[in-house]
Design an enzyme around this catalytic site. Structure first.
Site, PDB file in Angstrom:
ATOM      1  N   GLU A  76       0.816  -1.221   0.000  1.00 44.28           N
ATOM      2  CA  GLU A  76       0.000   0.000   0.000  1.00 44.28           C
ATOM      3  C   GLU A  76       0.854   1.277   0.000  1.00 44.28           C
ATOM      4  OE1 GLU A  76      -2.825  -0.047   3.198  1.00 44.28           O
ATOM      5  OE2 GLU A  76      -3.872  -1.795   2.409  1.00 44.28           O
ATOM      6  N   GLU A 127      -5.153  -8.641   0.982  1.00 49.07           N
ATOM      7  CA  GLU A 127      -5.732  -8.287   2.290  1.00 49.07           C
ATOM      8  C   GLU A 127      -7.201  -7.988   2.082  1.00 49.07           C
ATOM      9  OE1 GLU A 127      -3.998  -5.093   4.659  1.00 49.07           O
ATOM     10  OE2 GLU A 127      -1.979  -5.704   4.085  1.00 49.07           O
TER      11      GLU A 127
HETATM   12  C1  BGP Z   1      -3.988  -2.102   5.761  1.00 47.58           C
HETATM   13  C2  BGP Z   1      -2.556  -2.318   6.163  1.00 47.58           C
HETATM   14  C3  BGP Z   1      -2.369  -3.196   7.345  1.00 47.58           C
HETATM   15  C4  BGP Z   1      -3.477  -3.146   8.392  1.00 47.58           C
HETATM   16  C5  BGP Z   1      -4.861  -3.025   7.785  1.00 47.58           C
HETATM   17  C6  BGP Z   1      -5.968  -2.716   8.770  1.00 47.58           C
HETATM   18  O1  BGP Z   1      -4.122  -0.850   5.188  1.00 47.58           O
HETATM   19  O2  BGP Z   1      -1.805  -2.882   5.111  1.00 47.58           O
HETATM   20  O3  BGP Z   1      -1.093  -2.966   7.859  1.00 47.58           O
HETATM   21  O4  BGP Z   1      -3.177  -2.347   9.433  1.00 47.58           O
HETATM   22  O5  BGP Z   1      -4.915  -2.051   6.775  1.00 47.58           O
HETATM   23  O6  BGP Z   1      -6.089  -1.343   8.978  1.00 47.58           O
HETATM   24  P1  BGP Z   1      -6.002  -0.671  10.404  1.00 47.58           P
HETATM   25  O7  BGP Z   1      -4.911  -1.367  11.129  1.00 47.58           O
HETATM   26  O8  BGP Z   1      -5.679   0.756  10.149  1.00 47.58           O
HETATM   27  O9  BGP Z   1      -7.347  -0.845  11.016  1.00 47.58           O
END
Ligand code: BGP
Length: 458
Positions: free
Chosen positions: A162, A360
């Site tokens: 990302e 993801e």
């Molecule tokens: C994505 C990232 C992860 C993870 C996930 C969940 O954007 O790649 O590292 O953190 O989001 O988001 P958050 O942790 O901000 O709730």
């Protein structure tokens, strides 16, 4: 109805070094920022409090096995491997990553490795981070070292996770260090990230390694409020800025001409060198990881821009709250399952149907203890979330999209950037005090789905 997936479909989950490993020698921007502004982190919990993968990796890999993962993505910590970013390689880090990679392979879990997941070594940030081309070169050296050390056993590499997020967080919207709000600097960071990506791809190709190299992008489809041309234009510009600013260089080897023209007309283009274009063209990938959490809904602006205010993407659109949208209230993100299908169809129709997978997808929920039944979290909502998304993914595959797998965020509840442990995402519940791990219902559901390569749903 039964949803069956193609043979050798990748079932697994994703995580990252900083969010799981725990203490390390090299400082990152997160350690530095947390030491100075702990109030910026949920409940004042910082990146030191993790699920201790550095100690418990063997046990965790056993758990992955229990969840019937055939693949798993995590990242290498640049700051652990090369504490000052550019100098000596830390032999303990090499041992650690060797052990993890070997154990994954021995257990039949294919390692997918990301080189950069938001965790800039502080020594590199001190010289300007991604604004400085020397950091681009230092990253390329780091990537090459990783390929040389681990490239015989890691066959799926990702240059960045990302990459738009550090741009947004660090240089536009003030939720990552260095908390700058300056579009031109943001554009420079984004541009240099693409150059860093392309340099890593070039090094990988030059080494003739056996595997493949790609990138993980969070593709957030932009839906206009209506088909009115002003709304459609707003959605198009949001798409250019947040998706195509990375998608086009890595799949087509060049930036969208209308994005370049737009930034040029506002004098926001980063400084380019004549040879950059050739490098970017060499950065085309073999495999795209798609992170999908939420759609972006936009409409044309209702009010005029204040020309004195900092130049921002929002000069071109307002966000649109669709009435009745389904929300994940804990994270504040809309849940829109067809988005996953729309992304795949866009890749198929407009980008030559590249090899891709969902790298993801997930749902962070607060206070999951309230769902404990007989000692186990019964996270029905997560099973529903996954199966709804998988149903749309399945439709995409049945219509010819080249989607090779599905990884969830994440396998064990982990530390999140600014939300610490507020929202839990794991298939496995983590007791932070005792470090005890307990499989949730969704973990069992996923294990069965992976084993059968299919699931049933009405
Ligand atoms: C994505 C990232 C992860 C993870 C996930 C969940 O954007 O790649 O590292 O953190 O989001 O988001 P958050 O942790 O901000 O709730």
């Amino acid at each position: 109805m039964k949803y069956a997936f193609p043979d050798n479909f990748w079932w697994g989950s994703a995580s990252s070094a900083l969010q799981t490993e725990g203490a390390r020698e090299g400082e990152t921007t997160w350690d530095y920022w947390f030491a100075r502004e702990p109030n910026r982190f949920h409940n004042g919990v910082g990146p030191q409090q993790t699920s201790t993968f550095y100690q418990h990796w063997k046990m965790d890999i056993q758990l992955l096995k229990q969840l019937n993962h055939n693949s798993f993505r995590t990242s290498i910590s640049w700051a652990r491997l090369i504490p000052d970013g550019i100098g000596e390689v830390n032999p303990e880090a090499v041992d650690f990553y060797n052990q993890v990679i070997d154990e994954l392979n021995e257990q039949g879990i294919t390692p997918f490795i990301t080189l950069f997941h938001f965790d800039m070594p502080m020594a590199m940030q001190e010289i300007g981070g991604w604004e400085n081309r020397d950091v681009v070169d230092a990253y390329a050296r780091y990537a090459q070292i990783c390929f040389e050390l681990f490239g015989d056993r890691v066959l799926h590499w990702f240059t960045f996770n990302e990459p738009i997020v550090p741009v947004e967080g660090g240089y536009l919207y003030d939720f990552h260090y260095p908390n700058v709000v300056d579009f031109r600097r943001a554009a420079t960071v984004a541009y240099h990230t693409v150059l860093a990506h392309a340099q890593a791809v070039r090094a990988y190709r030059a080494g003739h390694y056996a595997g493949e190299i790609g990138i993980v992008l969070n593709l957030t489809p932009s839906y206009p409020r209506s088909q009115n041309p002003a709304d459609v234009k707003a959605a198009h510009i949001a798409d250019l800025m947040f998706n195509r600013s990375f998608l086009d260089p890595v799949l087509r080897g060049e930036y969208p001409a209308d994005l370049v023209a737009l930034l040029k007309s506002y004098d926001q283009l980063p400084a380019c060198k004549p040879e950059d274009g050739f490098l970017i063209a060499e950065g085309k990938i073999d495999l795209l990881g798609v992170n999908y959490y939420q759609p972006r809904r936009v409409k044309c602006r209702d009010s005029a821009v204040n020309p004195q205010a900092p130049f921002m993407p929002e000069w071109f659109f307002d966000s649109y709250e669709m009435p009745g949208r389904k929300m994940n209230p804990y994270r504040g993100w809309e849940i829109y399952e067809p988005g996953i299908y729309d992304i795949l169809v866009n890749l198929r129709d407009n980008y030559g149907n590249p090899r891709c997978f969902i790298s993801e997808n997930g749902m962070g929920v607060e206070n999951e203890q309230r769902f404990i039944e007989n000692g186990q979290i019964n996270d029905r909502y997560r099973i529903e979330f996954i199966s709804e998304h998988l149903a749309w993914l399945h439709k995409g595959i049945s219509e010819g999209c080249n989607c090779l797998g599905y990884h969830m965020w994440t396998f064990i509840d982990n530390w999140s950037w600014c939300n610490a442990y507020k929202n839990r995402y794991g298939f496995i519940q983590l007791d932070l005090e005792t470090q005890q791990r307990t499989i949730k219902k969704s973990g069992e559901w996923f294990a069965a789905t992976a084993l059968n390569n299919s699931f049933e749903k009405e």
